[in-house]
Design an enzyme around this catalytic site. Structure first.
Site, PDB file in Angstrom:
ATOM      1  N   TRP A  24     124.440  39.715   0.117  1.00 34.12           N
ATOM      2  CA  TRP A  24     125.211  38.953  -0.872  1.00 34.12           C
ATOM      3  C   TRP A  24     126.397  39.778  -1.360  1.00 34.12           C
ATOM      4  CZ3 TRP A  24     124.031  33.999  -3.003  1.00 34.12           C
ATOM      5  CH2 TRP A  24     122.944  33.384  -2.379  1.00 34.12           C
ATOM      6  N   ARG A  35     113.740  34.529   1.180  1.00 34.26           N
ATOM      7  CA  ARG A  35     114.676  35.622   0.968  1.00 34.26           C
ATOM      8  C   ARG A  35     115.233  35.552  -0.445  1.00 34.26           C
ATOM      9  NH1 ARG A  35     113.666  38.850   5.381  1.00 34.26           N
ATOM     10  NH2 ARG A  35     113.914  37.679   7.312  1.00 34.26           N
ATOM     11  N   THR A  36     115.884  36.631  -0.836  1.00 33.01           N
ATOM     12  CA  THR A  36     116.498  36.652  -2.154  1.00 33.01           C
ATOM     13  C   THR A  36     117.616  35.616  -2.237  1.00 33.01           C
ATOM     14  OG1 THR A  36     116.020  38.998  -2.408  1.00 33.01           O
ATOM     15  CG2 THR A  36     117.719  38.071  -3.829  1.00 33.01           C
ATOM     16  N   MET A  37     117.491  34.709  -3.186  1.00 33.81           N
ATOM     17  CA  MET A  37     118.498  33.678  -3.387  1.00 33.81           C
ATOM     18  C   MET A  37     119.378  33.955  -4.599  1.00 33.81           C
ATOM     19  SD  MET A  37     118.076  31.680  -0.852  1.00 33.81           S
ATOM     20  CE  MET A  37     119.137  30.340  -1.349  1.00 33.81           C
TER      21      MET A  37
END
Length: 261
Positions: free
Chosen positions: A145, A38-40
């Protein structure tokens, strides 16, 4: 005579052969699907949101910058929107995730209108819903986020709440995200403690929020001079756009900061 030449270097190719780069053989032998990732590191982000309650409502402020890493790339990003007359949402963090959650909230409001529901979505209900959504996404290891600040009214009283990307939530008279938690919260609390009744008027709340935005402009390298302010009262929501803190700033204080000397 069969002559088998040694490799040119350790684990390297033999003369006349191709070099098998590290990891390429292991990748060929993989039979299972690679691990899902996943996008970190969010690409385009917004910084602080500031909110404070007063005796008749809530004042909410956020700048209009979308930072592409450390580049001030997008300079006209709205990070505050009014879901209803009793609920306003502002977000710091990933701009793409903010646009995603905004679309969902707007669709929820449209569904309520089309369904003929008489009870309007208020700030308390929106805050509670966000805690469930963000915690659910965190539990699936695919978080949004975001640091969300919800302002408005709940049961006829001013409401101000915070939810982060893992679903941690709380309500408070002063709420900030990003660097505002370190720079703005002490200012807001100090100003409130000086009030004998502990309540701001609308004018006082607006002034302390503007002062906090100015300090963030000085101190936060992801902050921007252009910002927007939402004022939520029982009469509805008023959003003032394209305000500028630069005209009231004074960079002579830079001489007293060690980093500039």
């Amino acid at each position: 005579m069969n002559f088998d030449a040694p490799p040119l270097w350790s684990n390297g190719p033999k003369p006349g052969q191709f070099y098998d780069f590290p990891g390429s053989s292991a990748q060929k032998n993989v039979t299972a699907d690679p691990a899902r990732t996943r996008t970190m590191y969010p690409t385009t982000t917004g910084t602080s949101v500031i909110g404070v309650t007063f005796d008749g409502g809530v004042v909410l402020a956020a700048d209009k910058l979308g930072s592409y890493g450390s580049l001030a790339r997008f300079r006209n990003v709205d990070r505050i929107f009014a879901a209803t007359d009793e609920a306003v949402l502002a977000c710091g963090g990933d701009i793409a995730d903010y646009q995603f959650i905004r679309d969902i909230v707007e669709q929820k409001v449209r569904d309520d209108v089309c369904g003929g529901y008489t009870k309007q979505l208020n700030a308390g209900a929106l805050h509670c819903w966000l805690t469930r959504v963000l915690y659910n996404r965190r539990s699936r290891f695919n978080p949004l986020w975001l640091d969300c600040v919800v302002a408005g009214f709940k049961a006829g009283k001013p409401f101000l709440g915070f939810v982060d990307k893992i679903g941690t939530a709380y309500e408070a008279p002063e709420v900030c995200s990003g660097f505002g938690q370190y720079f703005a919260i002490p200012m807001l609390r100090s100003a409130r403690e000086k009030k004998t009744d502990g309540n701001f008027t609308q004018t006082e709340a607006r002034k302390v929020v503007e002062d906090a935005m100015r300090v963030l402009y000085y101190r936060d390298c992801r902050a921007f001079n252009r910002y927007m302010v939402a004022t939520i009262t029982k009469d509805g929501v008023t959003i003032e756009d394209d305000l500028d803190v630069k005209k009231d700033s004074n960079w002579e204080v830079a001489n007293y900061t060690r980093a500039f000397s």
